[in-house]
Design an enzyme around this catalytic site. Sequence first.
Site, PDB file in Angstrom:
ATOM      1  N   HIS A   1       0.798  -1.232   0.000  1.00 52.17           N
ATOM      2  CA  HIS A   1       0.000   0.000   0.000  1.00 52.17           C
ATOM      3  C   HIS A   1       0.827   1.278   0.000  1.00 52.17           C
ATOM      4  O   HIS A   1       0.283   2.364  -0.113  1.00 52.17           O
ATOM      5  CB  HIS A   1      -0.953   0.029   1.190  1.00 52.17           C
ATOM      6  CG  HIS A   1      -0.267   0.350   2.492  1.00 52.17           C
ATOM      7  ND1 HIS A   1       0.430  -0.581   3.206  1.00 52.17           N
ATOM      8  CD2 HIS A   1      -0.146   1.509   3.176  1.00 52.17           C
ATOM      9  CE1 HIS A   1       0.943  -0.021   4.280  1.00 52.17           C
ATOM     10  NE2 HIS A   1       0.612   1.258   4.296  1.00 52.17           N
TER      11      HIS A   1
HETATM   12  C1  UD1 Z   1      -2.069   5.512   6.096  1.00 52.26           C
HETATM   13  C2  UD1 Z   1      -0.774   5.960   6.767  1.00 52.26           C
HETATM   14  C3  UD1 Z   1       0.268   4.856   6.638  1.00 52.26           C
HETATM   15  C4  UD1 Z   1      -0.266   3.523   7.101  1.00 52.26           C
HETATM   16  C5  UD1 Z   1      -1.552   3.219   6.361  1.00 52.26           C
HETATM   17  C6  UD1 Z   1      -2.167   1.923   6.769  1.00 52.26           C
HETATM   18  C7  UD1 Z   1      -0.266   8.367   6.663  1.00 52.26           C
HETATM   19  C8  UD1 Z   1       0.607   9.372   6.020  1.00 52.26           C
HETATM   20  N1  UD1 Z   1      -0.195   7.131   6.128  1.00 52.26           N
HETATM   21  O1  UD1 Z   1      -1.810   5.372   4.702  1.00 52.26           O
HETATM   22  O2  UD1 Z   1       1.392   5.184   7.425  1.00 52.26           O
HETATM   23  O3  UD1 Z   1       0.690   2.513   6.859  1.00 52.26           O
HETATM   24  O4  UD1 Z   1      -2.474   4.293   6.647  1.00 52.26           O
HETATM   25  O5  UD1 Z   1      -3.336   1.706   6.041  1.00 52.26           O
HETATM   26  O6  UD1 Z   1      -0.963   8.672   7.598  1.00 52.26           O
HETATM   27  N2  UD1 Z   1      -9.213   4.927   1.875  1.00 52.26           N
HETATM   28  C9  UD1 Z   1     -10.437   4.314   1.817  1.00 52.26           C
HETATM   29  N3  UD1 Z   1     -11.028   3.970   2.996  1.00 52.26           N
HETATM   30  C10 UD1 Z   1     -10.455   4.191   4.201  1.00 52.26           C
HETATM   31  C11 UD1 Z   1      -9.203   4.819   4.237  1.00 52.26           C
HETATM   32  C12 UD1 Z   1      -8.595   5.167   3.067  1.00 52.26           C
HETATM   33  O7  UD1 Z   1     -10.997   4.092   0.753  1.00 52.26           O
HETATM   34  O8  UD1 Z   1     -11.040   3.820   5.230  1.00 52.26           O
HETATM   35  C13 UD1 Z   1      -8.531   5.263   0.603  1.00 52.26           C
HETATM   36  C14 UD1 Z   1      -8.801   6.670   0.142  1.00 52.26           C
HETATM   37  O9  UD1 Z   1      -8.862   6.653  -1.231  1.00 52.26           O
HETATM   38  C15 UD1 Z   1      -7.559   7.418   0.584  1.00 52.26           C
HETATM   39  C16 UD1 Z   1      -6.489   6.339   0.436  1.00 52.26           C
HETATM   40  O10 UD1 Z   1      -7.133   5.128   0.777  1.00 52.26           O
HETATM   41  O11 UD1 Z   1      -7.354   8.536  -0.192  1.00 52.26           O
HETATM   42  C17 UD1 Z   1      -5.303   6.524   1.310  1.00 52.26           C
HETATM   43  O12 UD1 Z   1      -5.692   6.703   2.670  1.00 52.26           O
HETATM   44  P1  UD1 Z   1      -4.776   7.596   3.647  1.00 52.26           P
HETATM   45  O13 UD1 Z   1      -5.343   7.602   5.020  1.00 52.26           O
HETATM   46  O14 UD1 Z   1      -4.483   8.893   3.011  1.00 52.26           O
HETATM   47  O15 UD1 Z   1      -3.390   6.847   3.632  1.00 52.26           O
HETATM   48  P2  UD1 Z   1      -2.998   5.300   3.654  1.00 52.26           P
HETATM   49  O16 UD1 Z   1      -2.387   4.936   2.356  1.00 52.26           O
HETATM   50  O17 UD1 Z   1      -4.093   4.436   4.163  1.00 52.26           O
END
Ligand code: UD1
Length: 375
Positions: free
Chosen positions: A218
């Site tokens: 991821h």
């Molecule tokens: C975040 C953390 C990362 C951790 C990861 C675990 C930061 C900078 N990064 O990254 O350290 O390893 O979580 O998962 O804080 N999304 C969904 N549903 C959700 C959450 C996210 O669809 O419940 C999608 C959205 O499109 C979002 C993308 O995932 O834009 C990324 O989510 P985000 O919280 O920005 O970062 P992660 O890649 O999950």
Amino acid sequence: MPAPAHTRTDAPIRVLAVAGARPNFMKIAPLMHEFARRPSRFEPILVHTGQHYDSSMSDSFFRDLGIPEPDVNLGVGSGSHGEQTAQVLMKIERLLIERKPQLVLVVGDVNSTLAATLAAVKLNIPVAHVEAGLRSGDREMPEEINRILTDTVSHWLFTTEAAAETNLLREGVAADRIHFVGNVMIDTLLKHRERARKLDTLERLGLTPGKYALLTLHRPSNVDSPDRLRKLFDVFERLNTELPVVFPVHPRTANAIQRDLGGVQPNLKMTAPLGYLEFLRLMMDAQMVLTDSGGIQEETTALGVACLTLRDSTERPVTVSEGTNTLVGTDPAEIEKAIGKLRQAGPPEGRRPALWDGKAAMRIIDILERDLENF
Ligand code: UD1
């Protein structure tokens, strides 16, 4: 930084504990349970920032781990780093002014961790950071910036391994702020291992113990480049012809597959993100785990399962020096070589690092209780 002044009373200490994203939940769980054991000393307020909001990324962890319902959900959701951090910062600041905690407790290195820390210290509320001092040395990782900034302004720095203390001392942190306490994530793993073992996850997915690989992917550095993602999947698809590859897909990666690979699903055993217990069940009996996660490097070390980390650096070096983790980088040819080597030679010998014994949360709350007596 001097300890903030604070009048001693016999009332319990009001602690605002913050969790926002999936890897926070297994870290906050044992701390909440430890607070619950000391109701006369602590009055915890659990805040969910809403950084992760899908049921499979959030609610299922609260259920599996018996974490109390959050007292407040800030409903922040997704966005750019600036937007997400700013939303948490603004909303937590309001909450801190309203609830007046004496301490803010943050875990890990996600955007919510940094935002909550900034809001608190600007209001002169001391912060305790659990999992402090980890450094990958790679400032292109968003988490690395979150770690450095959070540690710089936190009052208590609770560490999981010796390298973390070395990093903090090198950055000029006073030694008396650093406490080597072990690993709260492993507290959770040890507590739930036997429950996980009883699940029928392997049967349901048609897997034989020791005869499958488990993959997670991821990190932006791996999934946000279409070319890299395609090449990585080529490697995993070749492995899948010899050894089934189970791949619970993170939403970020699912979006990348949709957007950049035209929705063509890799030929692997793909599933939606799994709950904590189901994922633990899969880790336990995997022949190998392939991952770019931070926490999974530690969990496989605690379980003695071989882990190939698909990154150029790790902030958790003890998993390599003492555990079962191998840092294989991000070059697809090198990853393929490392897989071949592991299949031939079998898993590396490893041992569980010092203080990864299920008692880290207890040590942390003991220290906070002792220190807050004197505030
Ligand atoms: C975040 C953390 C990362 C951790 C990861 C675990 C930061 C900078 N990064 O990254 O350290 O390893 O979580 O998962 O804080 N999304 C969904 N549903 C959700 C959450 C996210 O669809 O419940 C999608 C959205 O499109 C979002 C993308 O995932 O834009 C990324 O989510 P985000 O919280 O920005 O970062 P992660 O890649 O999950």
